[in-house]
Design an enzyme around this catalytic site. Structure first.
Site: not given
Length: 281
Positions: A197, A96, A100
């Site tokens: 997030r 996850e 980014h």
């Protein structure tokens, strides 16, 4: 032996500044953190407004709130950085986080590090000790650990080097195995990642860790990550929702006495009459 670990975030590095060249052209606001001083200096350099000519933005906090949150000039936040050491997180979390791409990562290598004593991260939804599913996860992890040890042993006997044996044996390790990460980002990136997030619908472990990072960043820059910043985020979300509703309602047409009116026209008419309709005004 399987060990259960939980997320831990440590701040290990951040922006430091040389006050002398800054102070030679701009009076330093010592209520600001080094990161905030740097962002202010960078922003004021664009317009050479080092003398702080406007009273309403004379201090750094007011200047940054206006420049970042009201005007959206976030490039100045790219000059300041923060680095964290994150442990007790899963490989699923790593997947996850690495989406980014403006963050920089150094990650524990499963090719070099022995995973014979397996550390696992229980998903937040299953952390209650008496939860049957948690016990099931621990049993599965014990099996994974056994096969990992068995594979590394067999492959070593077949002549593979330690790195190659671990590289192959890691195939049996689960997503919940612990990893450890050094991650660096500029403050613009951290703000964007945290903003996205920490929403209620994101991955639970990701949200948990981002809230921990936000708490640490509140010391790095109270303006960007403190309580006031949370209020700014909530206001921004509310503005976005109002804009979305306006666009949605603007596409609706109403027929009155044979004439077709857009919802925007109806809303304007109601406002002139002093009326208020939920979802419209």
């Amino acid at each position: 032996m399987v060990n259960v670990v939980e997320p831990k975030v440590e701040f290990i590095a951040g922006t430091e500044i040389n006050f002398d060249p800054i102070d030679s052209v701009m009076e330093v606001d010592f209520d600001s953190s080094p990161s905030e001083t740097l962002m202010t200096f960078a922003g004021r350099n664009c317009y050479q407004s080092f003398s702080r000519p406007r009273p309403e933005t004379a201090n750094d906090a007011d200047y940054l709130e206006r420049t970042l949150f009201e005007q959206g000039h976030w490039s100045i936040a790219e000059h300041a950085t923060a680095t964290f050491y994150i442990t007790g997180v899963s490989r699923a979390f790593l997947t996850e986080l690495t989406r980014h791409r403006h963050l920089s990562f150094s990650v524990l290598s499963q090719r070099f590090v022995d995973e014979s004593d397996l550390n696992i991260v229980i998903p937040p939804a299953l952390r209650e000790n008496d939860y049957p599913a948690r016990k099931g996860l621990e049993r599965v992890s014990s099996d994974n650990e056994y096969y990992y040890r068995r594979l590394t042993s067999v492959l070593a006997e077949q002549g593979l080097g330690r790195k190659q044996a671990r590289e192959a044996a890691r195939a049996v390790l689960p997503n919940m195995v612990e990893t450890r990460i050094v991650v660096t980002g500029n403050l613009r990136t951290w703000h964007e990642v945290i903003e996205r997030r920490t929403q209620p619908d994101v991955d639970a472990e990701m949200r948990e860790v981002m809230l921990m990072i936000e708490d640490k960043l509140a010391d790095v820059s109270p303006v960007l990550f403190g309580k006031d910043a949370l209020v700014q985020r909530e206001k921004k979300a509310a503005r976005a929702e109002r804009k979305k509703n306006k666009e949605r309602l603007g596409s609706i047409n109403i027929t009155l006495d044979g004439s077709v009116y857009s919802m925007d026209k109806v809303r304007d008419l109601l406002e002139r009459l002093g009326a208020r309709v939920d979802g419209i005004s």
